[in-house]
Design an enzyme around this catalytic site. Structure first.
Site, PDB file in Angstrom:
ATOM      1  N   ARG A 117      16.539  44.944  98.680  1.00 29.02           N
ATOM      2  CA  ARG A 117      17.870  45.102  98.104  1.00 29.02           C
ATOM      3  C   ARG A 117      18.520  46.416  98.536  1.00 29.02           C
ATOM      4  NH1 ARG A 117      13.608  42.928  97.485  1.00 29.02           N
ATOM      5  NH2 ARG A 117      12.893  44.602  96.123  1.00 29.02           N
TER       6      ARG A 117
ATOM      7  N   CYS B 141      13.438  43.871  88.984  1.00 33.00           N
ATOM      8  CA  CYS B 141      13.953  44.783  90.017  1.00 33.00           C
ATOM      9  C   CYS B 141      15.332  45.213  89.568  1.00 33.00           C
ATOM     10  CB  CYS B 141      14.023  44.095  91.382  1.00 33.00           C
ATOM     11  SG  CYS B 141      14.864  45.094  92.647  1.00 33.00           S
TER      12      CYS B 141
ATOM     13  N   THR C   1      17.571  47.267  91.095  1.00 30.99           N
ATOM     14  CA  THR C   1      18.586  47.210  92.143  1.00 30.99           C
ATOM     15  C   THR C   1      19.085  45.784  92.352  1.00 30.99           C
ATOM     16  OG1 THR C   1      17.473  49.069  93.237  1.00 30.99           O
ATOM     17  CG2 THR C   1      19.134  47.899  94.509  1.00 30.99           C
TER      18      THR C   1
ATOM     19  N   THR D  58      16.753  54.145  93.071  1.00 35.11           N
ATOM     20  CA  THR D  58      16.909  54.111  94.525  1.00 35.11           C
ATOM     21  C   THR D  58      18.293  54.625  94.920  1.00 35.11           C
ATOM     22  OG1 THR D  58      17.801  51.862  94.554  1.00 35.11           O
ATOM     23  CG2 THR D  58      15.395  52.101  94.680  1.00 35.11           C
TER      24      THR D  58
ATOM     25  N   LYS E 222       5.445  51.582  96.794  1.00 32.49           N
ATOM     26  CA  LYS E 222       5.520  50.262  97.418  1.00 32.49           C
ATOM     27  C   LYS E 222       4.402  50.039  98.436  1.00 32.49           C
ATOM     28  CE  LYS E 222      10.328  48.828  96.736  1.00 32.49           C
ATOM     29  NZ  LYS E 222      10.000  47.545  96.106  1.00 32.49           N
TER      30      LYS E 222
ATOM     31  N   CYS F 145      14.174  52.446  88.517  1.00 31.71           N
ATOM     32  CA  CYS F 145      13.581  51.590  89.542  1.00 31.71           C
ATOM     33  C   CYS F 145      12.252  51.131  88.984  1.00 31.71           C
ATOM     34  CB  CYS F 145      13.394  52.355  90.853  1.00 31.71           C
ATOM     35  SG  CYS F 145      12.422  51.446  92.095  1.00 31.71           S
TER      36      CYS F 145
END
Length: 230
Positions: free
Chosen positions: A50, A84, A86, A128, A169, A200
């Site tokens: 994203r 998520c 975002t 983010t 991640k 996030c």
């Protein structure tokens, strides 16, 4: 009896998806296995990133989000959620293509703040760069001063903690990303943040309220608490 079927439109990322599932389990008051909600998860890590799309560096994730949501529809879920933050930038378009309702964690977080911190004036957000650029939190949290790390801290601490070679991640939830996030948190606290938001889903895998001197809100915990009540 908790007969509602909950769907998780997941894979963004896989560990954040699993974390939300655990939060739903722990938020449900039960005496036996049968008292839990049925939860159907489509853990689809193939959904395009994203943040990369928002920054003009990647593929549009909307069709993959819609298709994953339709998989949940076909599986018979009654209500869905997205682990998520975002991805909530696309939630209205995704929702318009689905019949099942998607609970919006940012709307729920805004309600939580109003109910529990009605006099708060400044909130620090760790998120983010894509989320910052699209002013996603500003869309939902009004009349409160939202502050973010400066550009260098955002790039070399927050984004490095999430996306870096030794970042979350990549499967690392040890002291390396934690220390990066603590430095970013300390800057926000120094700049007047009265509470922080883990903006996030990867961040809340590492940074906990016990690590900092002010409250840390986890929108995914708020979402888990609310989806079992919806």
């Amino acid at each position: 009896m908790n007969d509602k079927v909950i769907g998780i439109l997941g894979g963004m990322g896989p560990e954040a998806t699993a974390d939300l599932f655990i939060k739903i389990i722990k938020a449900t008051k039960v005496n036996s296995d049968q008292d839990h909600f049925r939860v159907i998860i489509d853990n689809n890590p193939k959904i395009p990133d994203r943040t990369k799309y928002i920054l003009g560096l990647g593929e549009n994730p909307v069709q993959a989000l819609i298709q994953t949501g339709r998989n949940l529809e076909k599986s018979g879920v009654d209500i869905a959620c997205i682990p998520c933050i975002t991805a909530h930038y696309f939630i209205e378009e995704v929702q318009s293509n689905l019949k099942i309702p998607i609970l919006n964690c940012l709307e729920q977080t805004n309600k939580y703040i109003k109910q529990n911190y009605p006099n708060i004036k400044t909130i620090g957000v760790l998120s983010t760069t894509g989320t910052i650029n699209i002013k996603l939190f500003e869309k939902y949290i009004k009349n409160i001063n939202l502050i973010y790390p400066d550009k260098n801290i955002q790039k070399y601490n927050v984004m490095e903690a999430i996306y870096g070679e030794k970042g979350i991640k990549s499967g690392n939830i040890d002291k390396y990303p934690l220390n990066l996030l603590l430095q970013a948190s300390e800057q926000l606290i120094k700049n007047g943040a009265e509470i922080l938001i883990s903006g996030c889903t990867e961040i809340n895998l590492v940074l906990k309220t016990s690590h900092i001197s002010i409250p840390l809100l986890d929108p995914m915990q708020i979402l888990a608490d609310d989806i079992i009540k919806s």
